[in-house]
Structure formats: structure tokens, C-alpha cells
Design a protein around this motif. Structure first.
Motif, PDB file in Angstrom:
ATOM      1  N   PHE A 281       0.844  -1.190   0.000  1.00 59.22           N
ATOM      2  CA  PHE A 281       0.000   0.000   0.000  1.00 59.22           C
ATOM      3  C   PHE A 281       0.881   1.242   0.000  1.00 59.22           C
ATOM      4  O   PHE A 281       1.894   1.292   0.700  1.00 59.22           O
ATOM      5  CB  PHE A 281      -0.913   0.022   1.229  1.00 59.22           C
ATOM      6  CG  PHE A 281      -1.746  -1.220   1.371  1.00 59.22           C
ATOM      7  CD1 PHE A 281      -2.992  -1.299   0.776  1.00 59.22           C
ATOM      8  CD2 PHE A 281      -1.280  -2.312   2.097  1.00 59.22           C
ATOM      9  CE1 PHE A 281      -3.768  -2.441   0.905  1.00 59.22           C
ATOM     10  CE2 PHE A 281      -2.039  -3.463   2.230  1.00 59.22           C
ATOM     11  CZ  PHE A 281      -3.288  -3.523   1.627  1.00 59.22           C
ATOM     12  N   VAL A 282       0.488   2.243  -0.789  1.00 59.21           N
ATOM     13  CA  VAL A 282       1.232   3.491  -0.901  1.00 59.21           C
ATOM     14  C   VAL A 282       0.266   4.648  -0.665  1.00 59.21           C
ATOM     15  O   VAL A 282      -0.836   4.670  -1.227  1.00 59.21           O
ATOM     16  CB  VAL A 282       1.908   3.629  -2.281  1.00 59.21           C
ATOM     17  CG1 VAL A 282       2.585   4.998  -2.416  1.00 59.21           C
ATOM     18  CG2 VAL A 282       2.916   2.515  -2.483  1.00 59.21           C
ATOM     19  N   ARG A 283       0.683   5.594   0.145  1.00 58.58           N
ATOM     20  CA  ARG A 283      -0.134   6.790   0.395  1.00 58.58           C
ATOM     21  C   ARG A 283      -0.067   7.696  -0.824  1.00 58.58           C
ATOM     22  O   ARG A 283       1.003   8.112  -1.257  1.00 58.58           O
ATOM     23  CB  ARG A 283       0.376   7.502   1.657  1.00 58.58           C
ATOM     24  CG  ARG A 283      -0.428   8.714   2.053  1.00 58.58           C
ATOM     25  CD  ARG A 283      -0.154   9.086   3.521  1.00 58.58           C
ATOM     26  NE  ARG A 283       1.258   9.109   3.829  1.00 58.58           N
ATOM     27  CZ  ARG A 283       2.009  10.209   3.795  1.00 58.58           C
ATOM     28  NH1 ARG A 283       1.471  11.369   3.443  1.00 58.58           N
ATOM     29  NH2 ARG A 283       3.280  10.153   4.099  1.00 58.58           N
ATOM     30  N   GLN A 284      -1.233   8.049  -1.372  1.00 58.03           N
ATOM     31  CA  GLN A 284      -1.325   8.813  -2.613  1.00 58.03           C
ATOM     32  C   GLN A 284      -2.060  10.120  -2.345  1.00 58.03           C
ATOM     33  O   GLN A 284      -3.146  10.132  -1.770  1.00 58.03           O
ATOM     34  CB  GLN A 284      -2.078   7.999  -3.680  1.00 58.03           C
ATOM     35  CG  GLN A 284      -2.318   8.727  -4.981  1.00 58.03           C
ATOM     36  CD  GLN A 284      -1.047   8.938  -5.768  1.00 58.03           C
ATOM     37  OE1 GLN A 284      -0.194   8.050  -5.829  1.00 58.03           O
ATOM     38  NE2 GLN A 284      -0.907  10.097  -6.361  1.00 58.03           N
ATOM     39  N   ARG A 285      -1.462  11.240  -2.775  1.00 53.54           N
ATOM     40  CA  ARG A 285      -2.108  12.542  -2.600  1.00 53.54           C
ATOM     41  C   ARG A 285      -3.257  12.698  -3.596  1.00 53.54           C
ATOM     42  O   ARG A 285      -3.115  12.361  -4.777  1.00 53.54           O
ATOM     43  CB  ARG A 285      -1.105  13.676  -2.804  1.00 53.54           C
ATOM     44  CG  ARG A 285      -1.704  15.055  -2.539  1.00 53.54           C
ATOM     45  CD  ARG A 285      -0.692  16.146  -2.831  1.00 53.54           C
ATOM     46  NE  ARG A 285       0.426  16.104  -1.906  1.00 53.54           N
ATOM     47  CZ  ARG A 285       0.413  16.677  -0.698  1.00 53.54           C
ATOM     48  NH1 ARG A 285      -0.682  17.310  -0.282  1.00 53.54           N
ATOM     49  NH2 ARG A 285       1.477  16.613   0.078  1.00 53.54           N
ATOM     50  N   VAL A 286      -4.398  13.215  -3.109  1.00 56.19           N
ATOM     51  CA  VAL A 286      -5.555  13.470  -3.962  1.00 56.19           C
ATOM     52  C   VAL A 286      -6.079  14.872  -3.667  1.00 56.19           C
ATOM     53  O   VAL A 286      -5.648  15.532  -2.717  1.00 56.19           O
ATOM     54  CB  VAL A 286      -6.669  12.422  -3.728  1.00 56.19           C
ATOM     55  CG1 VAL A 286      -6.216  11.036  -4.138  1.00 56.19           C
ATOM     56  CG2 VAL A 286      -7.132  12.445  -2.280  1.00 56.19           C
TER      57      VAL A 286
END
Length: 325
Positions: A281-286
Motif C-alpha cells: 500500500f502506498v499513500r497517494q495525494r488526492v
């Protein structure tokens, strides 16, 4: 002659027994180069089960276009032509004006009652042929003048709004929303607005549009719109600043995810955890365009079909930064 003795350590060999292999850690953090201090989380299936991780695929969605503006809670006037009472109103001055208006209303009411009694007496004398028609006509004119003065006194009192002592106990309050003049043409004036308290992540409250005297701020270039909101639970106070979501014409298209998948950091940044590989899992900016009904419409940050974490997103955030959940 001094001799130097060197002590050579002797290494002892093992007894031939094999050492047991340590178990794999439940979570492993690996640095990646997409963004500063961004980690790739690798979790074992057991760790995912303990954290309650559940996934959802990103799909398309649409929502009614809205514009967030600043608002202020004000007290509605008694009559349609009255002026709302806001936090900048001099309550001491308006209280004094209300006291004078109440006294004038009581005096006008007494004068109207006396004029009615005088007219009834004059008409009775005329019927009994004991009085003059002229006296009756003068009494009728005096009653009409007294009733006109009474009507003016009532209207003046309505213009001053509810009593200062009752400002904090109004069942219905108004919200004054300041809208830039360039946006007025896009606002749906007949639709309800959504009001949220600042810093509160709870559900917004609906407010219906109402007619009010025109007001604007020429310095800021804004026009005021007014909405009525139910305040029987005393959730709002006069002068409180709120956020108002005004409905705009048209629909906004984008990618939709559950609101539970959105995480916000201390700087206001919005993130989701995307599954990029099995158990990874990778934290993704939205960037969230709007939220309603438990769904968030994204302006950018993901692609269609991507898998993001809903339940357990906060736990992954704690795993990444070492905070307990």
C-alpha cells in the motif's frame, strides 16, 4: 627484560544445532522516491486482517456543483421589511430604540382605544337624536388618525427586530452568505444551501433561501444571500462564523471514492492509501472536489480502477508514522 604477552581470543564453534529462523515482521516500511518521506507499506495477510483492511475500486461519479463561501449567523427580523440583527449591531443602542418603540406602541394603542370609545359614544348620541352629526364625524376622523398612528408604531417596532433579551433563544436563525459578484449568476437561488460549523467534520445542515433587504460589501465586492436554518437544538449562536456550500448550476464530473478513504494531515493535505501490489500500500495525494452522501468526488490524484483502502485507512496512517491505533 620485560616481555609482552598477547592474548589471542579463542572462538568456540557451535555444537552443531541450527538456530531457529526469526518470524517475519507483520509490517515492513520501504522508502520510495515519489514524494518526500513517503513510504511503501508491505503488510502480511494476518496484519491486514488485524487492521480490518477493506478495499474499493475507484469509479466515475458526478455531483451537483457547489461553491464554499463564508457565512455568519444572524437573527431574522420580525417583518419582511426588517433588517437582520448581526454581530456588528450595537445591542445597547437597538435595545434603547426598542424600549422607546414599545412605549410609543403602547401610547398609540391607548389612543386608538379612546378614539373608538369616543366614536361609539357619538354614534349612540346621534341615534338617540341627542348629539350632532358633526361630532360623530370628528370622532370618526380621530379614530382613523389614531389607527394610522398605531399602524406606524407597530411597523416601526417590527423593523427593530426581536427583543434583545430573546436573541439567543430564536428557534429559527438566518445565515448570511457573502458571494462574489462574479459568482452570483451561477448560484441556484431557489435551492437550499448546506451549512457547516468551522472545524466540525459532522454532517452539514440544510438551510432554505429567504428574501431579505438587499445588502452588499462594496470593498470586498461581495453580495449577501440569506438562508433560514432550524436552531431549536441551539447548535448555532448569533455572530458565529460558518461555512456555506452554495449550489451552482451544472454537474461536476470526476472519480468517486467513499469519504472514509480520505485522510487529512495537519497541513490540510488530502490522501488515500492505494494498493499498488499484493499486500503493498502506498499513500497517494488526492484533491477532493466535493463531498456528499458519504462519497467524495476527486478532482485529481487517482485513475479509474485503482484500489484504495476504506476501512483501516487511519490504521495504515498510524502504521506509517508509528502512532498507535
Amino acid at each position: 627484560m620485560r616481555q609482552t604477552f598477547l592474548l589471542i581470543p579463542i572462538l568456540l564453534a557451535g555444537c552443531g544445532e541450527k538456530t531457529a529462523k526469526p518470524p517475519a515482521p507483520p509490517a515492513h516500511a520501504e522508502m520510495i522516491a515519489h514524494e518526500s518521506e513517503l513510504l511503501k507499506l508491505t503488510l502480511t495477510p494476518e496484519a491486514q486482517h488485524r487492521l480490518g483492511i477493506s478495499l474499493v475500486r475507484v469509479g466515475g461519479g458526478s455531483a451537483t456543483a457547489a461553491r464554499e463561501v463564508a457565512g455568519e449567523i444572524v437573527v431574522p427580523p420580525i417583518s419582511a421589511n426588517g433588517v437582520p440583527v448581526n454581530s456588528t449591531t450595537n445591542l445597547q443602542q437597538i435595545g434603547s430604540q426598542q424600549a422607546a418603540a414599545d412605549a410609543e406602541l403602547a401610547r398609540a394603542s391607548a389612543q386608538a382605544r379612546l378614539a373608538r370609545i369616543a366614536l361609539d359614544r357619538a354614534e349612540s348620541l346621534v341615534r338617540e337624536e341627542a348629539g350632532s352629526v358633526r361630532a360623530r364625524d370628528e370622532a370618526a376622523a380621530a379614530l382613523a388618525a389614531a389607527q394610522a398612528a398605531l399602524g406606524a408604531a407597530r411597523q416601526q417596532r417590527r423593523l427593530l427586530g426581536p427583543a434583545v433579551a430573546s436573541l439567543g433563544s430564536q428557534a429559527v436563525l438566518w445565515v448570511r452568505a457573502s458571494v462574489f459578484g462574479s459568482d452570483m449568476g451561477n448560484v441556484r437561488h431557489e435551492a437550499a444551501a448546506m451549512v457547516r460549523t468551522l472545524g466540525d467534520a459532522g454532517a452539514p445542515r440544510s438551510a432554505r433561501p429567504v428574501q431579505a433587504p438587499p445588502s452588499a460589501n462594496t470593498v470586498a465586492g461581495t453580495v449577501d444571500l440569506y438562508f433560514a436554518i432550524d436552531n431549536r437544538d441551539r447548535a448555532f449562536r448569533v455572530g458565529q462564523r460558518v461555512a456555506v456550500d452554495l449550489p451552482l448550476a451544472g454537474q461536476t464530473e470526476g472519480l468517486s471514492v467513499p469519504s472514509a478513504a480520505i485522510l487529512r494531515d495537519i497541513h490540510g493535505g488530502e490522501w488515500v492509501y492505494q494498493k499498488t501490489a499484493p499486500d503493498t500500500f502506498v499513500r497517494q495525494r488526492v484533491e477532493v472536489a466535493s463531498e456528499s452522501g458519504g462519497r467524495a468526488l476527486l478532482a485529481r490524484g487517482l485513475s479509474t480502477g485503482a484500489q484504495v483502502v476504506t476501512n483501516g485507512a487511519a490504521e495504515l496512517f498510524g502504521t506509517e508514522f508509528g502512532a498507535a491505533h
